[in-house]
Design an enzyme around this catalytic site. Structure first.
Site, PDB file in Angstrom:
ATOM      1  N   CYS A 105      47.237  40.813  44.354  1.00  0.00           N
ATOM      2  CA  CYS A 105      47.362  39.859  45.453  1.00  0.00           C
ATOM      3  C   CYS A 105      47.339  38.449  44.869  1.00  0.00           C
ATOM      4  O   CYS A 105      47.477  38.253  43.670  1.00  0.00           O
ATOM      5  CB  CYS A 105      46.236  40.065  46.465  1.00  0.00           C
TER       6      CYS A 105
ATOM      7  N   GLY B 296      43.605  38.302  43.170  1.00  0.00           N
ATOM      8  CA  GLY B 296      43.383  39.516  42.396  1.00  0.00           C
ATOM      9  C   GLY B 296      42.054  40.192  42.614  1.00  0.00           C
ATOM     10  O   GLY B 296      41.806  41.235  42.008  1.00  0.00           O
TER      11      GLY B 296
ATOM     12  N   ASP C 246      40.477  40.461  45.973  1.00  0.00           N
ATOM     13  CA  ASP C 246      40.228  40.824  47.375  1.00  0.00           C
ATOM     14  C   ASP C 246      41.085  42.023  47.785  1.00  0.00           C
ATOM     15  O   ASP C 246      40.637  43.162  47.777  1.00  0.00           O
ATOM     16  CB  ASP C 246      40.496  39.631  48.294  1.00  0.00           C
ATOM     17  N   ARG C 247      42.325  41.764  48.155  1.00  0.00           N
ATOM     18  CA  ARG C 247      43.217  42.851  48.586  1.00  0.00           C
ATOM     19  C   ARG C 247      43.537  43.811  47.447  1.00  0.00           C
ATOM     20  O   ARG C 247      43.751  45.002  47.672  1.00  0.00           O
ATOM     21  CB  ARG C 247      44.501  42.263  49.171  1.00  0.00           C
TER      22      ARG C 247
END
Length: 266
Positions: free
Chosen positions: A33, A36, A38-39
């Site tokens: 993401c 890098g 979180d999602r």
């Protein structure tokens, strides 16, 4: 409206898509993401949970969180706001809560595939915010190491492993789940509201009987049934052994026709 279940559905759909690419199409997948942590952590950890049955066990899930969230550098301090009264801080986000909700959604579609129960997931979330343990403190592995959390605090996993029995799922069937990939239906029609977590303090929505007591009773019944199965299997093996020995003795007393011919000297 927050569209919470829609967000959960989209995360789950992304993980299913990645799992399909890896399992069925045998291709490599790059997940990244904007930052890098979180999602990316949501998708990679959920995909591993779907593909590898080890991460659906009690200890395997702990390894998954340590590997893909804590060691990878998810900013728990900023996202949760530990010890901070700035409730409007834009860095706050329930990223890890969304992941745990996705895990719960998968467990509802595959109730026999998880060794742990939803009380385990609730306990992990409770102590994400309680700060009673050092597991989720600070933003990175470096900060936790610099502040010597391993010696100054207790790990949440040590607490959970010391009370392992109350976190087990009585419906778990390890032989059926061995090396089996899960592909849940990522549709809003299959998304459920996690009432036992979000509404557990509402007396009108709380179950009348104790869930923990019911789980303990089911685990006890499962152990009793498993003991009976083991005993029956042992009796069958002993019976088969006696029958095999009896047939061999009968063969020795009644030699075959070919053996009789071989014993005749011409």
């Amino acid at each position: 409206a927050t569209h919470w279940l829609d967000h959960v559905k989209q995360i789950l759909a992304g993980a299913v898509k990645i799992a399909d690419k890896v399992e069925n199409h045998k291709t490599s997948v790059v997940v990244h993401c904007s930052d890098g942590w979180d999602r990316t952590a949501q998708l990679t950890s959920l995909t591993m949970l779907l593909l590898d049955s080890h991460y659906r066990t009690l200890r395997g899930f702990q390894v998954l969180v340590e590997k893909e969230w804590l060691s990878f550098g998810h900013k728990f301090n900023h996202r949760v706001g530990q010890g901070d009264d700035k409730h409007n801080d834009p860095d706050r986000s329930p990223v890890f809560l969304q992941f745990i909700d996705c895990v719960w959604q998968v467990s509802q579609q595959f109730p026999n595939a998880f060794e742990f129960n939803d009380y385990f997931l609730s306990t992990v979330l409770d102590h994400l915010y309680s700060c009673l343990f050092g597991t989720f403190l600070y933003n990175s592995e470096k900060e936790r190491r610099d502040n010597k959390l391993s010696t100054r605090t207790q790990s949440l996993w040590s607490f959970i492993n010391s009370k392992r029995a109350i976190f087990l799922n009585p419906m778990y069937c390890a032989p059926l789940d061995h090396k089996v990939a899960l592909f849940p239906v990522a549709s809003i029609r299959y998304m459920k509201f996690w009432k036992s977590y979000y509404c557990r303090w509402n007396p009108r929505m709380r179950p009348q009987d104790s869930v923990h007591l019911r789980h303990a009773q089911l685990l006890s019944l499962k152990d009793q049934l498993q003991a009976k199965v083991d005993l029956l299997n042992k009796e069958l093996e002993n019976k088969a052994g006696r029958e095999g020995a009896g047939s061999r003795r009968q063969d020795n007393h009644n030699p075959s026709l070919s053996a009789r011919f071989e014993s005749i000297n011409i």
